[in-house]
Motif scaffolding. Sequence first.
Motif, short mmCIF file in Angstrom:
data_model
loop_
_atom_site.label_atom_id
_atom_site.label_comp_id
_atom_site.label_asym_id
_atom_site.label_seq_id
_atom_site.Cartn_x
_atom_site.Cartn_y
_atom_site.Cartn_z
N GLY A 121 -4.24 23.91 25.04
CA GLY A 121 -4.81 22.58 24.99
C GLY A 121 -4.19 21.73 23.91
N GLY A 122 -4.29 20.41 24.09
CA GLY A 122 -3.86 19.49 23.06
C GLY A 122 -2.37 19.27 22.98
N ARG A 123 -1.58 19.82 23.87
CA ARG A 123 -0.14 19.63 23.80
C ARG A 123 0.23 18.25 24.30
NH1 ARG A 123 2.55 24.65 26.77
NH2 ARG A 123 1.05 24.08 28.38
N GLN A 124 1.18 17.61 23.63
CA GLN A 124 1.74 16.37 24.11
C GLN A 124 3.01 16.69 24.89
OE1 GLN A 124 1.24 12.93 21.16
NE2 GLN A 124 1.46 14.71 19.83
N PHE A 125 3.33 15.82 25.84
CA PHE A 125 4.46 16.09 26.71
C PHE A 125 5.34 14.86 26.84
CE2 PHE A 125 1.52 19.36 27.98
CZ PHE A 125 2.32 20.46 28.28
N LEU A 126 6.60 15.12 27.11
CA LEU A 126 7.54 14.09 27.54
C LEU A 126 7.89 14.36 28.99
CD1 LEU A 126 10.00 13.65 24.53
CD2 LEU A 126 8.74 11.82 25.67
N SER A 127 7.69 13.37 29.83
CA SER A 127 8.04 13.47 31.24
C SER A 127 9.29 12.61 31.45
CB SER A 127 6.89 12.97 32.11
OG SER A 127 7.25 12.97 33.48
N ILE A 128 10.40 13.27 31.80
CA ILE A 128 11.70 12.60 31.88
C ILE A 128 12.14 12.48 33.34
CG2 ILE A 128 14.12 12.66 31.16
CD1 ILE A 128 12.22 12.35 28.83
N ARG A 129 12.60 11.29 33.69
CA ARG A 129 13.31 11.11 34.96
C ARG A 129 14.62 10.40 34.66
NH1 ARG A 129 10.72 8.68 40.41
NH2 ARG A 129 9.37 10.50 40.05
N GLN A 130 15.70 11.06 34.97
CA GLN A 130 17.04 10.54 34.66
C GLN A 130 17.82 10.37 35.95
OE1 GLN A 130 19.19 12.28 31.24
NE2 GLN A 130 20.74 12.90 32.70
N GLU A 131 18.38 9.19 36.14
CA GLU A 131 19.20 8.91 37.32
C GLU A 131 20.61 8.60 36.87
OE1 GLU A 131 15.42 7.35 40.00
OE2 GLU A 131 16.86 5.88 39.25
N SER A 148 35.80 14.26 42.36
CA SER A 148 34.69 13.95 43.26
C SER A 148 33.69 13.07 42.52
CB SER A 148 34.02 15.25 43.74
OG SER A 148 33.43 15.93 42.65
N GLU A 149 32.68 12.61 43.27
CA GLU A 149 31.61 11.81 42.68
C GLU A 149 30.30 12.56 42.80
OE1 GLU A 149 31.67 7.46 43.35
OE2 GLU A 149 33.32 7.88 44.75
N GLN A 150 29.40 12.28 41.86
CA GLN A 150 28.11 12.95 41.84
C GLN A 150 27.02 11.92 41.55
OE1 GLN A 150 30.36 13.70 39.14
NE2 GLN A 150 31.63 14.90 40.52
N ALA A 151 26.01 11.85 42.39
CA ALA A 151 24.84 11.02 42.15
C ALA A 151 23.63 11.95 42.12
CB ALA A 151 24.69 9.96 43.25
N LEU A 152 22.95 12.01 40.98
CA LEU A 152 21.91 13.02 40.79
C LEU A 152 20.65 12.41 40.18
CD1 LEU A 152 24.11 15.84 39.20
CD2 LEU A 152 23.40 15.68 41.58
N SER A 153 19.52 12.97 40.56
CA SER A 153 18.24 12.70 39.90
C SER A 153 17.85 13.95 39.14
CB SER A 153 17.17 12.34 40.93
OG SER A 153 15.89 12.31 40.34
N VAL A 154 17.59 13.80 37.86
CA VAL A 154 17.24 14.94 37.00
C VAL A 154 15.84 14.70 36.46
CG1 VAL A 154 17.92 16.35 35.02
CG2 VAL A 154 19.67 15.12 36.34
N ARG A 155 14.94 15.67 36.70
CA ARG A 155 13.56 15.52 36.23
C ARG A 155 13.18 16.71 35.36
NH1 ARG A 155 9.71 14.87 41.10
NH2 ARG A 155 11.15 16.23 42.22
N SER A 156 12.41 16.42 34.31
CA SER A 156 12.00 17.47 33.39
C SER A 156 10.71 17.07 32.69
CB SER A 156 13.10 17.74 32.34
OG SER A 156 12.73 18.79 31.47
N VAL A 157 9.90 18.06 32.33
CA VAL A 157 8.69 17.86 31.52
C VAL A 157 8.68 18.95 30.46
CG1 VAL A 157 6.17 17.77 31.49
CG2 VAL A 157 7.41 16.89 33.48
N PHE A 158 8.49 18.56 29.21
CA PHE A 158 8.46 19.57 28.15
C PHE A 158 7.56 19.10 27.01
CE2 PHE A 158 12.28 16.95 27.91
CZ PHE A 158 12.20 16.39 26.65
#
Length: 618
Positions: free
Chosen positions: A418-428, A481-491
């Motif tokens: 309990g009580g943890r703070q989080f960062l929710s990341i979405r990177q494009e 080559s080319e790369q288009a990515l969505s990167v998601r993370s929560v920590f």
Amino acid sequence: MPIRPLFCALSPFGLLSRRFLILALLVFAFPLEASERIASFTIQDSKESSSRSRVTVDSMFGKPGTQGFVPITLTITNKQDRDVPLTLVLDTRDDVRSYPPPTESEFTVIAPARRESVHSLLVPFSGSGSYNYLGGRILFGQAPPKTFQIYGEQNERFPTLAVSENLAHRSLNELNDAAKDKFGREKFGASFTPEQLRSDWRTLTSQDGILIDFEEWNDLSKNQQEALLLWVHQGGFLAIYHTDIQRALKQVTDDWPSMNLPVSAYRVRENMSSEIAHNLGLGVLRFREWDGSTLTKGEIAALTTVEKRRSTLKDGFKSEKQFGLLADYQGLSKGGGLMLIFLTLFAVAVGPLNLFVFARSGRRHRIFITTPIISAIAAALIFASIWLKDGAGGSGNRVVLAELIPGTKSSAASSESGGRQFLSIRQEQISKTGMIFRPGFKPSEESIIEPIVRTSASMSKIPPRYLADGSYERGFFSSRSEQALSVRSVFPTRTGLEWEFTSGDSPSVSVKSRLPFAVRNLQFFDNEGQRWSAKDEALEPGGELQLSLTDEKKASSTLLPLFGKGTRSQVERFLKQKTPHFLAEAAAEGALSIETHPSIRWKEAGTLLIGTVTTTIE
């Protein structure tokens, strides 16, 4: 003597008939399994041994979805007197489209001697269409390999849903039939039990929405509830069903006070079912009313608006208007004509020139020497061409969205969870590569990486290979080559913003920073929708700012148009809520970004910060 039914008292088959009736009722009352067995094998340990080990593979949500991680349970009954390694190799793909390419994954576990062991795995899926495929190969000790495959279908007009057992009890068969009639899809949703859910938000990413009964919600551990809420923050849709939705809202609010759910959340009538809806991060949390017995067909119409992640990845990044990051991106230069000339010269050199000049008649044995030499020279020329034209490594643009979750503290949670703070990341991000010597990489945080569908012919089509430690052995970042990515993370994090409010005739808002970087363009919106800002002042690490009330009501940021269409609409919805919230931009380049391949040189577009505030002016 108790009175018995007539058929039991008079017929010699009475007891059998009653048992058959009970069995039939159970079959029709519980027509669904909570998970689906996709493979089961009995493996003979050796030619000399009569013992047989057993391996089963179960999917938590039935047939595989088309995005995210597919949660798999591997159960091994090892009959041998020694520990045996088992390797599971999986291939997931869209069975119709060639892009995104298939995703391969490999997991190796140890099966202890004379015991049953259960292993929970996360299998990445990178498809974006309606038809999906999961194939596997099992290598158990020295036994011959075993293979399996399973196909699934998802209708692009209807979201991928998971339905808890209580809701599915009497409803799912009828809803499946209704969904098939309306959309032509084989099922409304997959069934699950509360104990099956794991305490990792990534296990839910194969689903667009999750429907759960309030009693089953209460059966979840606090860690399981936390995982569900973090998944919602990343854009998920969670509907909690109860006969009294105000009571359900109050209990969840009491259990999770830092969620800051407003008791005055709006209430609507939708297909004769009352609901309370609330924006939670990029996702939606709904409390929906039902009679406690059966879900109606109206749920199909009510859930068609749930956002479909696969559609967002496929249709939300096609143009600069949809994906503003493309405006400042230059793709790979086309070299089709030069490559055609090179291949023609190579064909002439390795064919007629080689046959009639270097290894002419009477010296044919030289062909075994000249052909490898010509091929090596050609490879060296290709290498030099890529090196001179595109260089080594690569370059690209990326933009980051970071939600500061003030703490998912539960009133009943332990001090550990309990009580943890989080960062929710979405990177494009979008990038291009020249010569890549080591295509493998491991993200800097536990992440889910999803290919964004682009029409460019230069997109990397080499299948990524995912390993159990979260790294990628190859794929995504291949040469030229080319790369288009969505990167998601929560920590979890210890950083954040601390807000202070004073009420009365002269209300004020001040904020202190515990972030490791400076913040600019800071805007706060109170529960009346009023906008407070720091004007042109930056909030330094460890510093404090006093905000001023402004006449402007609308949030503004130059970073928001850079995100894909789906992310942008989710942020805009978040900023319209009545719950106190803020928006800001990081002053430091690359702040909170998730590192992928180390050879890519990034042009940082910026980091947009959002979050809710748990207290406000009274």
